[in-house]
Design a protein around this motif. Sequence first.
Motif, PDB file in Angstrom:
ATOM      1  N   LEU A 190       0.840  -1.202   0.000  1.00  0.00           N
ATOM      2  CA  LEU A 190       0.000   0.000   0.000  1.00  0.00           C
ATOM      3  C   LEU A 190       0.874   1.251   0.000  1.00  0.00           C
ATOM      4  N   ARG A 191       1.933   1.205   0.824  1.00  0.00           N
ATOM      5  CA  ARG A 191       2.840   2.339   0.912  1.00  0.00           C
ATOM      6  C   ARG A 191       3.497   2.602  -0.437  1.00  0.00           C
ATOM      7  N   LYS A 192       3.888   1.527  -1.110  1.00  0.00           N
ATOM      8  CA  LYS A 192       4.509   1.614  -2.431  1.00  0.00           C
ATOM      9  C   LYS A 192       3.573   2.349  -3.391  1.00  0.00           C
ATOM     10  N   PHE A 193       2.306   1.950  -3.350  1.00  0.00           N
ATOM     11  CA  PHE A 193       1.302   2.500  -4.253  1.00  0.00           C
ATOM     12  C   PHE A 193       1.122   4.006  -4.019  1.00  0.00           C
ATOM     13  N   ILE A 194       0.993   4.385  -2.741  1.00  0.00           N
ATOM     14  CA  ILE A 194       0.773   5.798  -2.420  1.00  0.00           C
ATOM     15  C   ILE A 194       1.988   6.643  -2.786  1.00  0.00           C
ATOM     16  N   LEU A 195       3.173   6.104  -2.529  1.00  0.00           N
ATOM     17  CA  LEU A 195       4.390   6.849  -2.876  1.00  0.00           C
ATOM     18  C   LEU A 195       4.532   7.000  -4.388  1.00  0.00           C
ATOM     19  N   LYS A 196       4.040   5.989  -5.108  1.00  0.00           N
ATOM     20  CA  LYS A 196       4.062   6.052  -6.573  1.00  0.00           C
ATOM     21  C   LYS A 196       3.173   7.210  -7.045  1.00  0.00           C
ATOM     22  N   ILE A 197       1.990   7.316  -6.444  1.00  0.00           N
ATOM     23  CA  ILE A 197       1.078   8.407  -6.799  1.00  0.00           C
ATOM     24  C   ILE A 197       1.744   9.758  -6.496  1.00  0.00           C
ATOM     25  N   ALA A 198       2.452   9.812  -5.363  1.00  0.00           N
ATOM     26  CA  ALA A 198       3.121  11.062  -4.986  1.00  0.00           C
ATOM     27  C   ALA A 198       4.177  11.454  -6.026  1.00  0.00           C
ATOM     28  N   THR A 199       4.883  10.468  -6.594  1.00  0.00           N
ATOM     29  CA  THR A 199       5.889  10.811  -7.599  1.00  0.00           C
ATOM     30  C   THR A 199       5.218  11.342  -8.868  1.00  0.00           C
ATOM     31  N   ILE A 200       4.078  10.745  -9.221  1.00  0.00           N
ATOM     32  CA  ILE A 200       3.348  11.235 -10.402  1.00  0.00           C
ATOM     33  C   ILE A 200       2.874  12.656 -10.153  1.00  0.00           C
ATOM     34  N   PHE A 201       2.369  12.873  -8.945  1.00  0.00           N
ATOM     35  CA  PHE A 201       1.888  14.196  -8.550  1.00  0.00           C
ATOM     36  C   PHE A 201       2.986  15.248  -8.690  1.00  0.00           C
ATOM     37  N   SER A 202       4.189  14.911  -8.222  1.00  0.00           N
ATOM     38  CA  SER A 202       5.263  15.918  -8.273  1.00  0.00           C
ATOM     39  C   SER A 202       5.772  16.083  -9.700  1.00  0.00           C
ATOM     40  N   LYS A 203       5.638  15.033 -10.505  1.00  0.00           N
ATOM     41  CA  LYS A 203       6.046  15.166 -11.907  1.00  0.00           C
ATOM     42  C   LYS A 203       5.082  16.107 -12.637  1.00  0.00           C
ATOM     43  N   LEU A 204       3.790  15.928 -12.360  1.00  0.00           N
ATOM     44  CA  LEU A 204       2.783  16.753 -13.029  1.00  0.00           C
ATOM     45  C   LEU A 204       2.837  18.199 -12.549  1.00  0.00           C
ATOM     46  N   SER A 205       2.972  18.386 -11.217  1.00  0.00           N
ATOM     47  CA  SER A 205       2.882  19.751 -10.699  1.00  0.00           C
ATOM     48  C   SER A 205       4.213  20.499 -10.794  1.00  0.00           C
ATOM     49  N   LEU A 206       5.340  19.790 -10.747  1.00  0.00           N
ATOM     50  CA  LEU A 206       6.636  20.477 -10.743  1.00  0.00           C
ATOM     51  C   LEU A 206       7.497  20.146 -11.949  1.00  0.00           C
ATOM     52  N   GLY A 207       7.170  19.055 -12.611  1.00  0.00           N
ATOM     53  CA  GLY A 207       8.003  18.634 -13.725  1.00  0.00           C
ATOM     54  C   GLY A 207       9.329  18.031 -13.270  1.00  0.00           C
ATOM     55  N   LEU A 208       9.399  17.601 -12.010  1.00  0.00           N
ATOM     56  CA  LEU A 208      10.623  16.994 -11.503  1.00  0.00           C
ATOM     57  C   LEU A 208      10.507  15.473 -11.570  1.00  0.00           C
ATOM     58  N   GLU A 209      11.543  14.845 -12.093  1.00  0.00           N
ATOM     59  CA  GLU A 209      11.579  13.380 -12.154  1.00  0.00           C
ATOM     60  C   GLU A 209      12.197  12.865 -10.860  1.00  0.00           C
ATOM     61  N   ILE A 210      11.353  12.458  -9.937  1.00  0.00           N
ATOM     62  CA  ILE A 210      11.861  11.992  -8.660  1.00  0.00           C
ATOM     63  C   ILE A 210      11.222  10.648  -8.347  1.00  0.00           C
ATOM     64  N   THR A 211      12.033   9.693  -7.907  1.00  0.00           N
ATOM     65  CA  THR A 211      11.475   8.357  -7.685  1.00  0.00           C
ATOM     66  C   THR A 211      10.887   8.203  -6.283  1.00  0.00           C
ATOM     67  N   ASP A 212      11.332   9.056  -5.345  1.00  0.00           N
ATOM     68  CA  ASP A 212      10.854   8.922  -3.965  1.00  0.00           C
ATOM     69  C   ASP A 212      10.709  10.319  -3.353  1.00  0.00           C
ATOM     70  N   THR A 213       9.484  10.822  -3.357  1.00  0.00           N
ATOM     71  CA  THR A 213       9.285  12.213  -2.949  1.00  0.00           C
ATOM     72  C   THR A 213       9.201  12.385  -1.431  1.00  0.00           C
TER      73      THR A 213
END
Lengths: 226, 117
Positions: free
Chosen positions: A128-151
């Motif tokens: 579950l944690r993996k899944f939520i953190l994955k969503i967080a990385t997508i979120f930061s990619k969309l909102s900031l344009g930063l490619e980060i694997t672990d936000t």
Amino acid sequence: MMKISKIIAIVPAYNEEKIILSVLKELKKEVNEIVVIDDGSKDMTAELAEKEGVFVLKHLINLGQGASLKTGLEFALQKGADIIITFDADGQHKASEIKKIVKPIIEGECEVVLGSRFLENKSDIPQLRKFILKIATIFSKLSLGLEITDTHNGFRAFSRKAASLIDIKQAGMAHASEILQEIKKNNLSFKEVPVTIEYTSYSKGKGQSSLNALKILWDLLIQKLL
Amino acid sequence: MIIIQIILSIFIIFVVFNVISRYRKKEITAHEFIFWIFFWALVLTAIVYPRSTDKIAKIVGVSRGADLLVYLSIFALFFIVFRIFVKIEKTEKNIIKIIRKIAINEAKSGEEKDNIS
């Protein structure tokens, strides 16, 4: 290449009396100075840390991890830190990996180093944690344009310059996303370095509930609105 | 007169007395005094002659005065809640600043003591 730098670790802690001593003992071997920010703990966290002979900054009431980090950053800068490490007090990070996380800054490669549990899959991460953190990385990619694997990794290193530029306004857990925003805003160079997260039963029990992700989104939204 | 009108009128008379005594004690300015007296006089008129509010309502396109009052009240409440919300955020930020300052200062003074001893 920088000459021998003063490395200060800042450790935000809230009710960590069971584990703080072993965390600090490990940490001492790796850094010049340690600053523990006791965020209004109701247990013996502050007293134990003081006995270890590290700096202890005591918040009179619980303010949240973001506020603690800001207190720590401010103090570490005043103490003349060249590199500041943020390190969780619940024992989920490995002090031995500090060498790895400061190396890019010492070598002048970048200003900020972010620990990532996903670059090398050494950590045993709950699904579950993996899944939520994955969503967080997508979120930061969309909102900031930063490619980060672990936000949302609490293990980071900042150069003195980066630490003085980054301003954490979020008192709660939304500070992790805010740090990324600040990196983007100030055009700071950054790098992700693989780190191991130890999901012990202690750190899982102490850590955030996965539902907190909603609270983080709410905090970020409110900040945008006001 | 129906009972609700009597109760509200008594309430308003009570409030007006309160405003007068505050003015006498110089707790509010003359301008504030006139504003509140005027305001409560309007409210009293609306209570005693409820039909009078319908005329104002018609002007803005609402059929009944009572409806207009409800709309305005909700609007006012939203505005007040927003104001309070912003204010709490600000207060929280100030508290954080104070706590941070105390934490850093205490750590520093503790350090100085250690150096002396």
